[in-house]
Motif scaffolding. Structure first.
Motif, mmCIF file in Angstrom:
data_model
loop_
_atom_site.group_PDB
_atom_site.id
_atom_site.type_symbol
_atom_site.label_atom_id
_atom_site.label_comp_id
_atom_site.label_asym_id
_atom_site.label_seq_id
_atom_site.Cartn_x
_atom_site.Cartn_y
_atom_site.Cartn_z
ATOM 1 N N LEU A 262 -5.218 -34.866 62.621
ATOM 2 C CA LEU A 262 -4.054 -34.004 62.428
ATOM 3 C C LEU A 262 -3.389 -34.241 61.081
ATOM 4 O O LEU A 262 -2.706 -33.355 60.564
ATOM 5 C CB LEU A 262 -3.045 -34.209 63.555
ATOM 6 C CG LEU A 262 -3.494 -33.761 64.936
ATOM 7 C CD1 LEU A 262 -2.456 -34.144 65.978
ATOM 8 C CD2 LEU A 262 -3.759 -32.273 64.965
ATOM 9 N N LEU A 263 -3.603 -35.397 60.493
ATOM 10 C CA LEU A 263 -3.037 -35.682 59.175
ATOM 11 C C LEU A 263 -3.634 -34.790 58.094
ATOM 12 O O LEU A 263 -3.013 -34.565 57.057
ATOM 13 C CB LEU A 263 -3.276 -37.153 58.813
ATOM 14 C CG LEU A 263 -2.613 -38.190 59.709
ATOM 15 C CD1 LEU A 263 -3.106 -39.588 59.339
ATOM 16 C CD2 LEU A 263 -1.114 -38.100 59.596
ATOM 17 N N PHE A 264 -4.825 -34.253 58.341
ATOM 18 C CA PHE A 264 -5.524 -33.476 57.330
ATOM 19 C C PHE A 264 -5.436 -31.966 57.539
ATOM 20 O O PHE A 264 -5.931 -31.210 56.714
ATOM 21 C CB PHE A 264 -7.002 -33.887 57.297
ATOM 22 C CG PHE A 264 -7.192 -35.351 57.093
ATOM 23 C CD1 PHE A 264 -6.917 -35.938 55.874
ATOM 24 C CD2 PHE A 264 -7.619 -36.162 58.130
ATOM 25 C CE1 PHE A 264 -7.081 -37.308 55.684
ATOM 26 C CE2 PHE A 264 -7.789 -37.529 57.948
ATOM 27 C CZ PHE A 264 -7.516 -38.101 56.722
ATOM 28 N N PHE A 265 -4.826 -31.500 58.629
ATOM 29 C CA PHE A 265 -4.832 -30.074 58.944
ATOM 30 C C PHE A 265 -3.532 -29.358 58.641
ATOM 31 O O PHE A 265 -3.406 -28.186 58.906
ATOM 32 C CB PHE A 265 -5.162 -29.852 60.426
ATOM 33 C CG PHE A 265 -6.586 -30.150 60.770
ATOM 34 C CD1 PHE A 265 -7.616 -29.625 60.020
ATOM 35 C CD2 PHE A 265 -6.891 -30.957 61.848
ATOM 36 C CE1 PHE A 265 -8.931 -29.915 60.328
ATOM 37 C CE2 PHE A 265 -8.197 -31.242 62.166
ATOM 38 C CZ PHE A 265 -9.220 -30.715 61.409
ATOM 39 N N GLY A 266 -2.535 -30.006 58.094
ATOM 40 C CA GLY A 266 -1.242 -29.374 57.863
ATOM 41 C C GLY A 266 -1.300 -28.194 56.919
ATOM 42 O O GLY A 266 -0.708 -27.148 57.159
ATOM 43 N N ASP A 267 -2.016 -28.301 55.807
ATOM 44 C CA ASP A 267 -2.056 -27.240 54.808
ATOM 45 C C ASP A 267 -2.817 -26.010 55.294
ATOM 46 O O ASP A 267 -2.432 -24.882 54.992
ATOM 47 C CB ASP A 267 -2.703 -27.756 53.522
ATOM 48 C CG ASP A 267 -1.871 -28.855 52.874
ATOM 49 O OD1 ASP A 267 -0.643 -28.868 53.103
ATOM 50 O OD2 ASP A 267 -2.452 -29.684 52.154
#
Length: 125
Positions: free
Chosen positions: A111-116
């Motif tokens: 989830l840390l990598f899917f924000g953008d």
């Protein structure tokens, strides 16, 4: 008994959650966008996707247990009477529940990598 049951479930919870988040997001972003499905249809597909991904990640449970035994996690030496005690069963079930909870929390790292990507998708709509 608690640790013997908890440690493999930490690994299983980690793998299960990480696979479901990473693969599930990619499936949703590819198939959902291509087919142009509605929100309700997307929620139905998410349920189906979760069932598929859970069944595939549950096949990894044997590998996690094998790795735990290789790392030196030994089976507790219990007599049949000790293994049948309610305290032993409670410890085993609590170990599994707490282990999978910790593993699922640790498995949320994708989830840390899917924000953008989600923000870009909302801007397009």
């Amino acid at each position: 008994v608690f640790f013997h049951n908890a440690l493999p479930f930490v690994g299983f919870g980690f793998l299960d959650n990480a696979i479901m988040i990473a693969a599930g997001t990619q499936i949703e972003l590819s198939i959902g966008v291509v087919l142009g499905i509605s929100t309700m249809a997307g929620k139905y597909c998410q349920i189906q996707k979760c069932l598929f991904l859970f069944s595939s990640s549950s096949s990894l449970a044997g590998y996690v247990e094998a790795l735990a035994s290789r790392l030196g996690l030994s089976i507790p030496d219990l007599t049949p009477k000790q293994a049948d005690m309610w305290q032993t069963r409670l410890s085993a079930h609590l170990g599994k529940a707490i282990g999978v909870t910790i593993g699922c929390i640790l498995g949320m790292f994708p989830l840390l990598f899917f924000g953008d990507e989600e923000e870009k998708l909302e801007e397009k709509n």
